[in-house]
Design a protein around this motif. Sequence first.
Motif, short mmCIF file in Angstrom:
data_model
loop_
_atom_site.label_atom_id
_atom_site.label_comp_id
_atom_site.label_asym_id
_atom_site.label_seq_id
_atom_site.Cartn_x
_atom_site.Cartn_y
_atom_site.Cartn_z
N HIS A 116 51.68 45.08 34.50
CA HIS A 116 50.29 44.63 34.43
C HIS A 116 50.13 43.14 34.76
CE1 HIS A 116 49.43 48.53 32.78
NE2 HIS A 116 50.26 48.31 31.77
N GLY A 117 51.23 42.47 35.06
CA GLY A 117 51.15 41.06 35.40
C GLY A 117 50.75 40.85 36.84
N PRO A 118 50.27 39.65 37.18
CA PRO A 118 49.91 39.35 38.57
C PRO A 118 51.12 39.40 39.49
CG PRO A 118 49.07 37.66 37.06
CD PRO A 118 50.02 38.52 36.28
N VAL A 119 50.86 39.71 40.74
CA VAL A 119 51.85 39.55 41.80
C VAL A 119 51.57 38.21 42.46
CG1 VAL A 119 52.65 40.40 44.03
CG2 VAL A 119 52.12 42.02 42.19
N TYR A 191 44.63 46.39 43.51
CA TYR A 191 44.75 44.96 43.24
C TYR A 191 43.65 44.19 43.96
CZ TYR A 191 49.49 45.31 41.28
OH TYR A 191 50.58 45.60 40.50
N ARG A 192 43.14 43.16 43.31
CA ARG A 192 42.25 42.19 43.96
C ARG A 192 43.12 41.07 44.51
NH1 ARG A 192 37.00 41.99 43.65
NH2 ARG A 192 35.88 40.10 44.29
N ILE A 193 42.86 40.60 45.72
CA ILE A 193 43.67 39.55 46.34
C ILE A 193 42.90 38.24 46.27
CG2 ILE A 193 44.88 38.81 48.42
CD1 ILE A 193 45.05 41.74 49.28
N VAL A 194 43.51 37.25 45.62
CA VAL A 194 42.87 35.97 45.39
C VAL A 194 43.73 34.88 46.03
CG1 VAL A 194 42.08 34.31 43.67
CG2 VAL A 194 41.81 36.77 43.26
N LEU A 208 39.67 36.97 37.87
CA LEU A 208 41.13 37.08 37.76
C LEU A 208 41.55 38.16 36.78
CD1 LEU A 208 42.08 33.27 37.63
CD2 LEU A 208 42.37 34.82 39.56
N ASP A 209 40.60 39.00 36.37
CA ASP A 209 40.91 40.07 35.43
C ASP A 209 41.51 41.26 36.17
OD1 ASP A 209 37.80 39.04 34.35
OD2 ASP A 209 39.60 38.70 33.15
N GLY A 210 42.18 42.10 35.42
CA GLY A 210 42.75 43.31 36.00
C GLY A 210 43.92 43.02 36.92
N ARG A 211 44.18 43.92 37.84
CA ARG A 211 45.29 43.77 38.76
C ARG A 211 44.94 42.74 39.83
NH1 ARG A 211 48.46 49.38 40.03
NH2 ARG A 211 49.15 49.78 37.90
N VAL A 212 45.80 41.76 39.99
CA VAL A 212 45.48 40.69 40.93
C VAL A 212 46.73 40.22 41.66
CG1 VAL A 212 45.72 38.89 39.16
CG2 VAL A 212 44.32 38.44 41.17
N VAL A 213 46.56 39.95 42.95
CA VAL A 213 47.58 39.28 43.76
C VAL A 213 47.09 37.86 43.97
CG1 VAL A 213 48.71 39.17 46.02
CG2 VAL A 213 48.29 41.40 44.94
#
Length: 264
Positions: A116-119, A191-194, A208-213
């Motif tokens: 569940h951590g960011p990539v 995933y959301r890409i930021v 930045l919530d949820g699954r994020v790259v």
Amino acid sequence: MQDLRITRENARFQQWEALLTNRTKRHRNREFLVQGVRPITRAVEEGWTVRALLRADGPGSAWSDDLWATTDAERVVLAPDLHARLSGREEGAELVAVVEMPEDGVARLGESARPHGPVVVFDRPASPGNIGTLARSADAFGASALVVTGHAADPYDPQAVRASTGSLFALTVLRVPAHGPVVDHAHTNGYRIVGTDEHGTALADAPLDGRVVIVVGNETHGISSGWRAACDDIVSIPMVGSASSLNAAVAGSIVLHEALRRRG
């Protein structure tokens, strides 16, 4: 298990010494050198495969003696001058480990111990030290993986491993030639890409919530046009003072900390 002893600069020693500076040989042999107590300890604790342990002839500490006695790896005793050439700048680096390099397939992103951590993506970093620094922050702030994309410094360079102080071994680490496979994985798995840039949405307002790259760009040129087009959001970090920009690893660390804060 009987120890192998090497007292002169033979072909086996030259192969290990080449791992210090020759990335082609590191990746061809799929192995790299790890120097120092904490990095070696973390590599063992996190289950990375240690192919060989190298030590200088002579007495050792309780830590090195215990690891030496319990390892399944090949054990090699080197002449002190040879061992010094492999142990790098680490003072008192009694042991040097030859560690197996994992595969780079993007499918490994689904195998992280921290699903569940960011990539964290580091796009075309020029400095192995910055890779190690970002790996350290990624570990500290709960990221699941560190992906190095494009023409870049090597995450298995001894400088990167040292700078990570062992945190490299707590992450899923990948090298990917281009952004495409990572973007496909992100889209498939929600995933959301930021991306990070000096021009973008203020970090406090960014999702930045949820699954994020989280994509961190090259130290000089920022993120590539391919990554920029793939990003759902571009975020900036507010600054005061005369600094024109932040170090890339520092910027990535700030975004990672904010993502952790949002996760509670």
